[in-house]
Design an enzyme around this catalytic site. Sequence first.
Site, PDB file in Angstrom:
ATOM      1  N   GLY A  70       0.836  -1.196   0.000  1.00 12.41           N
ATOM      2  CA  GLY A  70       0.000   0.000   0.000  1.00 12.41           C
ATOM      3  C   GLY A  70       0.868   1.242   0.000  1.00 12.41           C
ATOM      4  CD  GLN A  90       3.399   5.952   2.503  1.00 10.09           C
ATOM      5  OE1 GLN A  90       2.395   5.414   2.044  1.00 10.09           O
ATOM      6  NE2 GLN A  90       4.354   5.263   3.104  1.00 10.09           N
ATOM      7  CB  CYS A 137       5.235   2.424   7.223  1.00 13.20           C
ATOM      8  SG  CYS A 137       4.732   3.927   6.379  1.00 13.20           S
ATOM      9  CG  LEU A 138       6.550   1.100   1.157  1.00 10.85           C
ATOM     10  CD1 LEU A 138       6.062   1.321  -0.265  1.00 10.85           C
ATOM     11  CD2 LEU A 138       7.622   0.019   1.199  1.00 10.85           C
ATOM     12  CG  HIS A 168      -0.690   1.461   7.259  1.00 10.30           C
ATOM     13  ND1 HIS A 168       0.295   0.897   8.045  1.00 10.30           N
ATOM     14  CD2 HIS A 168      -0.048   2.339   6.438  1.00 10.30           C
ATOM     15  CE1 HIS A 168       1.470   1.437   7.721  1.00 10.30           C
ATOM     16  NE2 HIS A 168       1.286   2.315   6.744  1.00 10.30           N
ATOM     17  CD  GLU A 169      -1.116   2.625   2.717  1.00  9.22           C
ATOM     18  OE1 GLU A 169      -0.692   3.781   2.618  1.00  9.22           O
ATOM     19  OE2 GLU A 169      -0.372   1.652   2.974  1.00  9.22           O
ATOM     20  CG  HIS A 181       0.231   7.044   5.295  1.00  9.97           C
ATOM     21  ND1 HIS A 181       1.369   7.556   5.865  1.00  9.97           N
ATOM     22  CD2 HIS A 181       0.463   5.716   5.125  1.00  9.97           C
ATOM     23  CE1 HIS A 181       2.247   6.565   6.047  1.00  9.97           C
ATOM     24  NE2 HIS A 181       1.722   5.439   5.613  1.00  9.97           N
TER      25      HIS A 181
HETATM   26 ZN    ZN Z   1       2.588   3.546   5.662  1.00  6.89          ZN
END
Ligand code: ZN
Length: 171
Positions: free
Chosen positions: A46, A51, A94-95, A136-137, A140
Amino acid sequence: MTIKPLIILPDPILRQTSKPVETVDERVKRLADDMLDTMYDAPGIGLAAIQVGEPLRLLVIDVSKEEDDKAPQVFLNPEILAESDDRNVYEEGCLSIPDYYAEVERSAEVTVRYLGLDGKMHEETADGILATCLLHEIDHLNGVLFIDHISKLKRDMVVKKFTKAARKAIA
Ligand code: ZN
């Protein structure tokens, strides 16, 4: 195919609240495409637009396990309509916080309404890893990170580690 640089903790950009996508135009479609390329390259399941430095309520997800059986999903302006009382615990990463993982408890089932790249509104009820990934997304988009759901002690440790690393990178 464009792989965009990822915004990494503790960059304050990650704490911004993203703005709604007004129209599904070529720019939005290209951004979604680039985000999918970036997510698959990482690899991750995701990615939210913030991000890659774009404060737009746009996220891409693919929780399919098979490399040759991709199932990309794009969510514009996702809105949570309902969350179950049932909870699930998954180890999340998380990226934007590379190589750090921690268990997070979230609703086991979530119903979202969102605008698709087709310009139409959709509703989807998700469970399992997709529910966790969506939550989670969507966090963000509101400047919230998964480390906000773990203990303050653990969070302070990871933020300190990444702040140190960022300082080293600049020096
Ligand atoms: Zn993340």
